[in-house]
Design an enzyme around this catalytic site. Structure first.
Site, PDB file in Angstrom:
ATOM      1  CB  THR A  43      43.385  28.882 -19.698  1.00 44.22           C
ATOM      2  OG1 THR A  43      42.198  29.497 -20.260  1.00 44.22           O
ATOM      3  CG2 THR A  43      43.765  29.633 -18.451  1.00 44.22           C
ATOM      4  NE  ARG A  48      28.542  38.931 -27.491  1.00 40.73           N
ATOM      5  CZ  ARG A  48      27.407  39.493 -27.922  1.00 40.73           C
ATOM      6  NH1 ARG A  48      26.560  38.800 -28.635  1.00 40.73           N
ATOM      7  NH2 ARG A  48      27.128  40.767 -27.657  1.00 40.73           N
ATOM      8  CG  ASN A  72      32.129  29.698 -23.122  1.00 43.26           C
ATOM      9  OD1 ASN A  72      31.314  30.605 -23.278  1.00 43.26           O
ATOM     10  ND2 ASN A  72      33.423  29.908 -23.092  1.00 43.26           N
ATOM     11  N   GLY A 132      25.661  26.837 -39.329  1.00 41.90           N
ATOM     12  CA  GLY A 132      26.899  27.210 -40.009  1.00 41.90           C
ATOM     13  C   GLY A 132      27.865  26.048 -40.060  1.00 41.90           C
ATOM     14  N   GLY A 135      33.885  27.601 -33.647  1.00 46.90           N
ATOM     15  CA  GLY A 135      35.344  27.601 -33.518  1.00 46.90           C
ATOM     16  C   GLY A 135      35.718  28.691 -32.539  1.00 46.90           C
ATOM     17  CB  CYS A 185      35.916  30.733 -25.812  1.00 42.78           C
ATOM     18  SG  CYS A 185      36.858  32.178 -25.294  1.00 42.78           S
ATOM     19  CE  LYS A 236      40.778  28.840 -23.946  1.00 43.52           C
ATOM     20  NZ  LYS A 236      40.035  28.862 -22.695  1.00 43.52           N
TER      21      LYS A 236
END
Ligand SMILES: NC(=O)c1ccc[n+]([C@@H]2O[C@H](COP(=O)([O-])OP(=O)(O)OC[C@H]3O[C@@H](n4cnc5c(N)ncnc54)[C@H](O)[C@@H]3O)[C@@H](O)[C@H]2O)c1
Length: 441
Positions: free
Chosen positions: A86, A158, A215, A260, A264, A267, A270
């Site tokens: 998706t 993960r 998320n 950090g 990225g 998941c 987006k």
């Protein structure tokens, strides 16, 4: 039970293999013939620790097989999972549901008896209703008397620890609205209920939103500690101690407080964009998530500037060794990895890049131009003017610093993951730069 898993990528393949390990019979379907061919030959199309052995064991036991042929898989299934991609829709950040809806139509065409159609992909609130409409109207169109329910079962695994996350999750979230659907889901996850894993049963809409909320919260936590790191640098404080100091508070917790180069992966970027798009659609302002997403984008560029600063303010004609390309260790996934912003920014500033990543180089080679991919970390450092650690693979944690110093033209290290402590580098001859520790050296 019989399961069809549509989509055999990071989520579908791991989930399908784990369900077969539970004792269910699973057919993993993918429309990519190369992927299925590789799987049938025992080759994993992705890098995920332990996956090859898990797959081999269950194929051998006759509980797991792979096919491109959906019609041969679906009939007889108790549950058909949709685990297709998706991605972000170009332009507006909405989740592109083309693959999910196409899969729903394909399922309807071959459904027989009763099956539960379960969305495992991360999908915006309201998608379950759309899937129900698509399957229902297609069955009507073709005059099928097959029966179905829809359910939502978002996945929280993960990459890099996907098998353990699936086998020992903190919770299983199920959105289901009929007794039959709830019964199927309970039976599928029965081995986990024996381990007392909480199964949270909600409405489909709530289950869909739980995934995005989780998320977005984690992405915000990362962004928060990154901003704290910036402040620590200017104020002469140490973000590692700060993270520990706040993380020991049980209301906060120690996880996801590692500063950090910005989050990225496939998941967080987006999914935060999709959640913001959903909120827009409902005219709700999600200011915190919006700020986190913006700060994260800016951060990736700021990291390139930091490397340039460490090289004396210019990288024109200089070579930078980049260690780590994937968005995190133990995966080959390059999707939205910070390295994809940092490396082109360094190149625009005039740098030549020598890079090494234990698993990500094949994919990185398709996404990055003019990078010399090297055989190992030392090869990457050979003749470079500075080394930047972008991903914290274990093998970068104990570099032979003497050897590294001998290979580099100037012993400059920019550690964007804080895998070394400044005192470890004291006396090594390296000029060491890290994240959120005192003033930028
Ligand atoms: N990658 C992760 O760590 C992760 C974690 C949790 C949730 N998710 C979500 O799970 C979903 C899948 O993610 P992924 O990383 O596994 O994606 P992926 O791109 O690795 O895999 C998707 C697969 O689906 C296949 N596919 C697409 N349409 C198909 C169809 N009609 N029939 C058969 N196969 C089809 C593609 O060929 C591809 O192999 C996404 O919604 C993602 O957000 C991903």
């Amino acid at each position: 039970m019989q399961i069809t898993m549509i989509g055999s990528g990071y989520v579908g393949l791991v989930s399908g293999a784990c369900f077969s390990e539970f004792g269910h019979t699973v057919v993993c379907v993918d429309k990519d013939p190369a992927k299925i061919e590789a799987l049938e030959a025992g080759r994993m199309p992705i890098y995920e620790p332990g996956l090859d052995a898990l797959v081999a064991r269950n194929v051998e036991a006759g509980r797991l097989r792979f096919t491109t042929d959906l019609p041969s898989a679906v009939p007889g299934s108790d549950a058909v999972f949709i685990a297709v991609g998706t991605p972000s829709r170009r332009g507006d950040g909405h989740a592109d549901l083309t693959y999910v809806f196409a899969a729903a139509r394909e399922v309807a065409d071959v459904l027989q008896g009763y099956a539960l159609v379960v969305t495992k992909s991360t999908v915006p609130v309201g998608t379950g209703t759309r899937v129900r409409e698509i399957v229902g109207s297609r069955l009507k169109e073709i005059g099928s008397d097959a029966r179905f329910d829809v359910a939502s079962n978002p996945e929280f695994l993960r990459e890099g620890s996907a098998i353990d996350d699936f086998m020992r999750p903190n919770r299983v979230v199920v959105g289901a609205e009929t007794e039959e659907a709830r019964t199927v889901m309970h039976r599928l996850y029965r081995p986990l209920s024996l381990r007392e894993t909480p199964m949270l049963v909600t409405s489909i809409e709530t289950a869909e939103l739980i995934k995005y909320a989780a998320n977005a919260f984690l992405a915000t936590k990362i962004t928060f500690i990154n901003e704290m790191a910036d402040l620590c640098e200017q104020a002469g404080a140490d973000v590692q101690d700060l993270a520990r100091g706040i993380g020991l508070d049980q209301r906060i917790g120690p996880k996801f407080l590692h500063p950090g180069p910005g989050y990225g992966g496939s998941c967080f970027p987006k999914d935060t964009r999709a959640l913001l798009a959903t909120a827009d659609q409902y005219r709700v302002k999600l200011g915190i998530v919006g700020a986190a997403a913006t700060a994260n984008e800016q951060r990736k560029h700021a990291m390139a500037e930091r490397i340039v600063a460490a090289c004396g303010g210019s990288v024109v004609g200089k070579t930078v060794a980049v260690l780590g390309l994937t968005f995190k260790p133990n995966t080959d996934d390059m999707r939205e990895s910070p390295s994809l912003d940092i490396i082109p920014a360094l190149q625009r500033a005039g740098a030549t890049i020598r890079a090494y990543d234990p698993q990500g180089m094949a994919e990185a080679a398709r996404l990055l131009n003019d990078v010399t991919f090297c055989g190992d970390a030392y090869d990457a450092m050979d003749g470079a003017d500075a080394v930047a650690i972008v991903t914290e693979w274990n093998q970068f944690r104990a570099l032979d610093l003497e050897r590294a110093k001998g290979l580099l033209r100037t012993p400059v290290m920019v550690d964007l993951r804080n895998i070394y402590r400044p005192e470890e580098l004291d006396g090594s001859g390296f000029t060491y730069h890290s994240i959120g520790r005192g003033h930028l050296k």
